[in-house]
Design a protein around this motif. Sequence first.
Motif, short mmCIF file in Angstrom:
data_model
loop_
_atom_site.label_atom_id
_atom_site.label_comp_id
_atom_site.label_asym_id
_atom_site.label_seq_id
_atom_site.Cartn_x
_atom_site.Cartn_y
_atom_site.Cartn_z
N SER A 194 30.01 22.39 45.41
CA SER A 194 29.78 23.80 45.33
C SER A 194 30.22 24.41 46.69
O SER A 194 30.47 25.60 46.73
N ASP A 195 30.34 24.02 47.68
CA ASP A 195 30.78 24.49 48.98
C ASP A 195 32.29 25.17 48.89
O ASP A 195 32.41 26.18 49.36
N TYR A 196 32.95 24.37 47.85
CA TYR A 196 34.42 25.00 47.62
C TYR A 196 34.50 26.53 47.24
O TYR A 196 35.38 27.23 47.78
N PHE A 197 33.37 27.01 46.50
CA PHE A 197 33.55 28.33 46.08
C PHE A 197 32.74 29.17 46.80
O PHE A 197 32.46 30.37 46.55
N GLN A 198 32.26 28.90 48.26
CA GLN A 198 31.75 29.95 49.15
C GLN A 198 32.50 30.34 50.04
O GLN A 198 33.72 30.11 50.29
N GLY A 199 32.15 31.64 50.67
CA GLY A 199 32.97 32.34 51.68
C GLY A 199 33.99 32.94 51.03
O GLY A 199 34.16 33.13 49.76
N GLU A 200 35.00 33.53 51.92
CA GLU A 200 36.13 34.21 51.64
C GLU A 200 37.06 33.46 50.56
O GLU A 200 37.67 34.12 49.96
N LYS A 201 37.18 32.19 51.25
CA LYS A 201 38.16 31.27 50.67
C LYS A 201 37.66 30.93 49.16
O LYS A 201 38.39 30.91 48.26
N GLY A 202 36.65 30.85 48.93
CA GLY A 202 36.03 30.54 47.69
C GLY A 202 36.03 32.02 46.77
O GLY A 202 36.30 31.66 45.44
N LYS A 203 35.89 33.17 47.29
CA LYS A 203 36.16 34.19 46.53
C LYS A 203 37.42 34.34 46.11
O LYS A 203 37.89 34.70 44.95
N VAL A 204 38.38 34.06 46.80
CA VAL A 204 40.23 34.09 46.49
C VAL A 204 40.19 32.98 45.17
O VAL A 204 40.87 33.43 44.35
N GLU A 205 39.55 31.61 45.44
CA GLU A 205 39.72 30.74 44.61
C GLU A 205 39.07 30.93 43.14
O GLU A 205 39.66 30.90 42.22
N ARG A 206 38.02 31.78 43.30
CA ARG A 206 37.21 32.09 42.13
C ARG A 206 37.92 33.18 41.20
O ARG A 206 38.03 33.12 40.10
N GLU A 207 38.54 34.27 41.92
CA GLU A 207 39.36 34.92 41.61
C GLU A 207 40.92 34.58 40.88
O GLU A 207 41.05 34.82 39.58
N ARG A 208 41.41 33.58 41.54
CA ARG A 208 42.48 32.97 40.88
C ARG A 208 42.17 32.27 39.54
O ARG A 208 42.88 32.41 38.71
N MET A 209 41.13 31.42 39.54
CA MET A 209 40.46 30.75 38.43
C MET A 209 40.18 31.74 37.35
O MET A 209 40.78 31.50 36.07
N GLU A 210 39.60 32.85 37.48
CA GLU A 210 39.34 33.71 36.68
C GLU A 210 40.61 34.47 35.94
O GLU A 210 40.77 34.58 34.69
N ALA A 211 41.71 34.66 36.84
CA ALA A 211 42.78 35.25 36.42
C ALA A 211 43.64 34.18 35.45
O ALA A 211 44.15 34.65 34.34
N GLU A 212 43.41 32.75 35.59
CA GLU A 212 44.10 31.99 35.01
C GLU A 212 43.51 31.80 33.59
O GLU A 212 43.88 31.58 32.68
N ASP A 213 42.21 31.76 33.70
CA ASP A 213 41.36 31.97 32.47
C ASP A 213 41.61 32.95 31.40
O ASP A 213 41.69 33.01 30.05
N TYR A 214 41.77 34.13 32.04
CA TYR A 214 42.05 35.51 31.52
C TYR A 214 43.50 35.26 30.72
O TYR A 214 43.89 35.54 29.58
N SER A 215 44.58 34.66 31.51
CA SER A 215 45.92 34.38 31.02
C SER A 215 45.80 33.51 30.01
O SER A 215 46.49 33.74 28.89
N LYS A 216 45.15 32.61 30.08
CA LYS A 216 44.89 31.64 28.81
C LYS A 216 44.47 32.11 27.50
O LYS A 216 44.89 32.14 26.57
N LYS A 217 43.31 33.12 27.70
CA LYS A 217 42.80 33.47 26.55
C LYS A 217 43.89 34.82 25.82
O LYS A 217 43.88 34.75 24.83
N SER A 218 44.62 35.50 26.80
CA SER A 218 45.38 36.38 26.40
C SER A 218 46.71 35.78 25.46
O SER A 218 46.85 36.10 24.59
N ASN A 219 47.19 34.59 25.93
CA ASN A 219 47.97 33.88 25.42
C ASN A 219 47.62 33.12 24.06
O ASN A 219 48.46 33.12 23.05
N THR A 220 46.40 32.79 23.80
CA THR A 220 45.93 32.20 22.69
C THR A 220 45.64 33.25 21.66
O THR A 220 45.71 33.13 20.52
N THR A 221 45.46 34.43 22.06
CA THR A 221 45.00 35.63 21.15
C THR A 221 46.36 36.36 20.66
O THR A 221 46.30 37.40 19.77
N SER A 222 47.53 36.22 21.40
CA SER A 222 48.74 36.83 21.09
C SER A 222 49.50 36.46 19.92
O SER A 222 49.48 35.14 19.59
#
Length: 167
Positions: free
Chosen positions: A139-167
Amino acid sequence: MEDRGEGEEPAAGLHFVGTKEDLIKAKRSFRTLEGRDILVLYHQEIFYALDFHCYHAGGPLQNGDIEEFDGKLCIVCPKHKYKISLAEGEGIYRATNPYAPVPTTRWYSKGIKQRVHTVTETDGDVYVTLSHMSRFIESDYFQGEKGKVERERMEAEDYSKKSNTTS
């Protein structure tokens, strides 16, 4: 421990997170302590504190169900249903050993995956002492500024996957 006087600093390492009454009413509270995002929760008359973001993919644990598995009280990550023990931060899962003479489903441990922190209640005030276990915990991986950037990247990937499956 003594009462905190006006303008008085608490003992080293202790972070005031709220009054017992307020935290009981809230049941779950988000705090940032020393740059670390923490979930403070109250369940069955016990306070717990653990890293706010799930060790697996950084999902917020705040709305996770609390359930008992294999005698362990766990929070279930709402994002991918990972089960994390509240007391130890242990990741647990249910599986079948295909090599067993009679394959039987049972609970297994992944080890400590989520950093948990110590909660102390004194005279109606609740404090958290951050874990200073020296080894890396997932869980240390998702802490601090680096963690925030990584969480945002993963959320964008999840959003992209969901968008591609509903298109």
